[in-house]
Design a protein around this motif. Structure first.
Motif, short mmCIF file in Angstrom:
data_model
loop_
_atom_site.label_atom_id
_atom_site.label_comp_id
_atom_site.label_asym_id
_atom_site.label_seq_id
_atom_site.Cartn_x
_atom_site.Cartn_y
_atom_site.Cartn_z
N GLU A 1 62.33 112.57 51.22
CA GLU A 1 63.27 111.46 51.38
C GLU A 1 63.61 110.89 49.99
O GLU A 1 62.71 110.56 49.21
N ILE A 2 64.89 110.79 49.71
CA ILE A 2 65.36 110.36 48.39
C ILE A 2 66.22 109.12 48.57
O ILE A 2 67.24 109.17 49.27
N LYS A 3 65.81 108.02 47.98
CA LYS A 3 66.58 106.79 48.07
C LYS A 3 67.44 106.65 46.81
O LYS A 3 66.94 106.78 45.69
N ILE A 4 68.73 106.38 47.00
CA ILE A 4 69.69 106.37 45.90
C ILE A 4 70.49 105.08 45.90
O ILE A 4 70.86 104.57 46.97
N ARG A 5 70.77 104.58 44.71
CA ARG A 5 71.69 103.44 44.56
C ARG A 5 73.00 103.95 43.95
O ARG A 5 73.02 104.52 42.87
N ALA A 6 74.10 103.75 44.66
CA ALA A 6 75.44 104.07 44.15
C ALA A 6 76.09 102.79 43.67
O ALA A 6 76.16 101.80 44.42
N SER A 7 76.57 102.78 42.42
CA SER A 7 77.15 101.57 41.83
C SER A 7 78.55 101.88 41.33
O SER A 7 78.73 102.77 40.49
N LEU A 8 79.54 101.15 41.81
CA LEU A 8 80.92 101.29 41.35
C LEU A 8 81.23 100.10 40.45
O LEU A 8 81.15 98.94 40.88
N SER A 9 81.58 100.38 39.19
CA SER A 9 81.80 99.29 38.24
C SER A 9 83.07 98.53 38.57
O SER A 9 84.03 99.05 39.12
N SER A 10 83.04 97.24 38.21
CA SER A 10 84.17 96.34 38.41
C SER A 10 84.04 95.25 37.34
O SER A 10 82.93 94.96 36.88
N PRO A 11 85.16 94.66 36.87
CA PRO A 11 85.06 93.65 35.81
C PRO A 11 84.14 92.48 36.14
O PRO A 11 83.45 91.96 35.26
N ASP A 12 84.12 92.06 37.40
CA ASP A 12 83.32 90.89 37.78
C ASP A 12 81.87 91.25 38.09
O ASP A 12 80.94 90.56 37.70
N ARG A 13 81.67 92.36 38.79
CA ARG A 13 80.32 92.72 39.23
C ARG A 13 80.31 94.18 39.64
O ARG A 13 81.35 94.81 39.77
N LYS A 14 79.11 94.72 39.76
CA LYS A 14 78.98 96.08 40.26
C LYS A 14 78.90 96.06 41.79
O LYS A 14 78.16 95.26 42.37
#
Length: 809
Positions: free
Chosen positions: A622-635
């Motif tokens: 089991e692999i836990k992953i965080r996907a983060s999409l950048s944005s000027p105000d916050r991720k």
């Protein structure tokens, strides 16, 4: 000696002939004691000569050295040692740190102002051009010339991370294209020095008769006076630069530079395009400037350039119809970003041929369809052969540019991939591995759908044409040997009358209508599309051990978000934890240890990520992953689970044995007409996807899976219209129609089959006399051009008996 007079005499010379006259005028210079070995060794000939294979990449090395010098100066002016840990770790970081105004360089006035710091200027006769390269960089003191400008293989930039220079050879590559004598003038003044301007002249040593008998080759050398680099004091020099005098920095003059065909005219136009192509995304803008005395009638002799990437994104998508990127992180290769630009088949007010010519002139000047770059500088390329052979997207051959960013490849892999000259790929395991990786990546990308859309746009119901092919195949008097020859490439038609051959595409189904997507410049939505949930409530993706899965994220950001030049965003995937047999595993290299990941750029509100298990995982992990999409105000973040499931079953040998033969049947015949008609194929429909069709065209061929799939015969070609005009009754017109179709179709078939069987390649020679360079031309294009060049006219107008009678008479 009056060093200043000698410098001005050399600088004002504009051809190698004039430089030779200067050396004769100052005859003391000919004394061998006034010349030292370039690089400190007499065996330098091979090092200097064995670099870039053509003059444009060699010139690019001069430009990148100038960019390095400007960045170095900016770093030192900030009081930072370029080799220290405080120095920037990449070129991009350096530009953002030292030039915070760089976002304004997309605006013409600001870009033009910055470009004045790096100029390329032309002098001399139109076709015996001297190029001057100026930069307002750090410059060098005269006593430092031997260990900087005049050194070889010292690696003096190897530990500076924010510059491109590495091998300490790039400065010498352009010398071999400086006429026959190889004259190159170097002048420089340190920006923080004592005010002395140093200069020297580099040349290939002219062998004496005695030396010719003793040596196998000559050597390169540079000028010294009184055993030192000549120099003189100065505050500023009027070197005829654009909008400034020389105060500090470096100036190089390349005499009688051997510019290739297509770049010898106004350099701010023609050479500019070639430089743009090789500097796909340079760190700094560059000025290219020609002189009014060379081209008095040209009104635009000054142009700043800023790389092909920005040119592609300018003009409000004037040329580009689709663009997208694929980001792949392979543990063995490293990280590559592949960006595809698909050009419009027709631009407003231009036909297909005019559009294709414009696209080639602006973006494919050097026949580079796939560009491999490091820090924005192209290090190697493929021609369109990659698109037709490896991808087999033939309709996109003239309309697809692929950029592969290799900056973040693993260092060992990158070193084995490119030659030290940085102008071509090595032919080794790494090159073959990357080619396969690239082909697999793009075959599964949006290119597949784009190619399919263009092909479906020209698909028509061709039952009548199919009946013609069947009749031709049944009744054409083939000898047994010819029949076998065709069967080696095609399956002869054995299907029942009225049954559609397997290779004929079905009519496209009506596309399901979706709500109109209104993109935003920055994302506010980022949600994973997953049907299952883990026991902890996280979105769950099941990944077979030997398989691949596509994960989709919904968003509202525009398609170019990852690829646009300014304010671009990123999608990051980070490993949170990896549980194997209820034990948390430590993975120091992060997610790449357990998963191969390919990230695609957004498309109509969806971001696709493809994941594949590595050898380090097992069923049940089991692999836990965080996907983060950048944005000027916050991720914007999403956390999800990937669980490794049992391997997918692969078809057994028995099942594979009964799979149909991959070879196509006889190629589909499509008759094309000029006048618009919904029921048949027309010029207009073909031109809509970039297939040229006019009165000069006789036949157009389409390949699929390395076999001939479609033969488009132009029923309104000028040669057939002229032939038909001589006939006066319906019966003779019908016979002529059938004869024209059968002659073109079967001559095409045999020309294609024989060429493929014997593995012939077709090379179109370049326009340069004596040049060994040429362009590989696909067999389909060669045959189409052959028919256009009077071959069809010959077939229509001469019967076999007519030829015999002509010879007898």
């Amino acid at each position: 000696m009056d060093n200043e007079k000698i410098f001005w005499a050399l600088y004002r010379a504009n051809t190698e002939k004039e430089v030779s006259e200067v050396l004769k005028r100052y005859d003391f210079i000919q004394n061998p004691e006034n010349w030292k070995f370039y690089g400190g060794q007499d065996s330098n000939y091979a090092v200097v000569e064995n670099q870039q294979a053509s003059p444009i990449p060699a010139l690019i090395e001069k430009i990148t050295n100038s960019i390095d010098a400007i960045l170095m100066r900016a770093c030192i002016e900030r009081g930072v040692d370029p080799r220290s840990e405080e120095a920037p770790r990449s070129i991009e970081e350096a530009v953002n740190l030292f030039f915070p105004e760089n976002k304004d360089w997309d605006l013409h006035p600001q870009r033009r102002k910055q470009a004045e710091r790096l100029q390329i200027l032309a002098d001399g006769p139109k076709f015996d051009t001297a190029l001057t390269v100026y930069d307002n960089g750090e410059g060098q003191a005269p006593e430092d010339f031997p260990k900087t400008f005049l050194s070889l293989l010292r690696g003096n930039k190897n530990d500076i991370r924010f510059v491109q220079g590495k091998y300490n050879m790039g400065g010498s590559g352009a010398i071999v294209f400086c006429g026959k004598q190889r004259y190159q003038l170097v002048g420089s003044k340190r920006f923080d020095g004592d005010g002395r301007f140093g200069f020297t002249l580099i040349r290939r040593h002219p062998l004496t008769p005695e030396e010719e008998n003793k040596r196998k080759s000559t050597w390169y050398e540079y000028l010294v006076i009184d055993s030192r680099i000549p120099s003189f004091l100065c505050e500023a020099l009027d070197l005829n630069l654009h909008n400034r005098k020389f105060e500090t920095g470096t100036v190089l003059k390349l005499y009688s530079y051997d510019l290739p065909a297509g770049s010898r005219s106004v350099i701010s136009r023609d050479l500019n395009r070639s430089i743009n192509e090789y500097l796909f995304n340079p760190a700094l803008p560059v000025f290219t400037i020609d002189r009014p005395e060379r081209y008095p009638d040209d009104r635009n002799l000054e142009r700043e350039l800023y790389g092909l990437k920005r040119q592609l994104e300018d003009d409000n998508r004037k040329y580009v119809e689709h663009s997208f990127s694929e980001n792949d992180h392979d543990p063995d290769i490293g990280f590559i970003k592949v960006t595809c630009y698909v050009f419009k088949p027709r631009m407003d007010g231009r036909n297909v041929k005019e559009t294709r010519a414009t696209i080639r002139r602006e973006f494919f000047k050097n026949d580079m369809s796939v560009l491999f770059s490091v820090n924005g500088q192209v290090h190697g390329h493929y021609t369109s052969e990659f698109i037709t052979r490896s991808l087999q997207f033939n309709l996109l051959k003239d309309y697809l540019l692929i950029h592969v960013d290799c900056t973040r490849l693993r260092t060992e892999f990158r070193n084995e991939l490119f030659m030290a000259s940085r102008d071509r790929l090595k032919q080794g395991d790494e090159s073959r591995s990357l080619r396969r990786k690239l082909a697999d990546l793009l075959k599964a990308s949006r290119l597949k759908e784009i190619n399919k859309q263009r092909k479906s746009a020209i698909t028509v119901d061709s039952d009548d044409a199919e009946e013609v092919v069947r009749n031709l195949a049944r009744n054409f008097p083939l000898q047994e040997e010819l029949t076998r020859l065709i069967q080696q490439t095609f399956q002869l038609d054995k299907q029942q009358k009225g049954k559609r051959p397997e290779n004929v595409p079905q009519q496209p189904k009506e596309q399901e209508k979706h709500p109109e997507f209104n993109p935003e410049r920055y994302p506010s939505i980022f949600e994973i599309d997953a049907k299952s949930r883990s026991k902890d409530g996280f979105p769950l993706v099941k990944l077979p051990l030997n398989g691949e899965r596509a994960i989709k994220f919904s968003t509202d950001v525009e398609d170019q978000y990852f690829d646009r030049v300014e304010d671009h965003g990123e999608l990051d995937l980070d490993l949170i934890d990896h549980v194997q047999n209820d034990i948390t595993i430590n993975n120091p290299d992060g997610l790449s240890t357990v998963l191969g990941v390919v990230k695609s750029s957004p498309h109509n509100g969806s971001i696709r990520v493809r994941v594949k298990a590595t050898k380090e995982v097992s069923v049940g992990d089991e692999i836990k992953i965080r996907a983060s999409l950048s944005s000027p105000d916050r991720k914007l973040e999403q956390i999800f689970m990937v669980k490794i499931s049992d391997p997918e079953k692969t078809p057994g040998k028995l099942k594979e044995k009964h799979q149909p033969d991959a070879r196509l049947g006889l190629p589909r015949l499509v008759m094309v007409y000029k006048d618009p008609d919904k029921e048949r194929q027309t010029w207009e429909k073909l031109e809509g996807v970039g297939i040229p069709m006019d009165h000069e065209t006789v036949v157009y061929l389409q390949e699929e899976e390395n076999s001939l799939s479609d033969v488009y015969i132009n029923m309104d070609s000028s040669c057939f219209l002229k032939h038909r005009a001589k006939l006066h009754n319906q019966e003779s017109l019908s016979v002529a129609n059938n004869r024209y179709i059968s002659l073109v179709y079967f001559h095409t078939l045999f020309l294609y089959t024989i060429t493929k069987k014997h593995k012939y390649g077709v090379v179109k020679e370049s326009g340069d006399e004596g040049s060994s360079d040429g362009e590989n031309v696909p067999v389909t294009e060669y045959i189409s051009n052959l028919f256009q060049s009077y071959y069809a006219q010959f077939l229509l107008n001469f019967e076999g008996k007519d030829l015999i009678e002509t010879l007898d008479s």
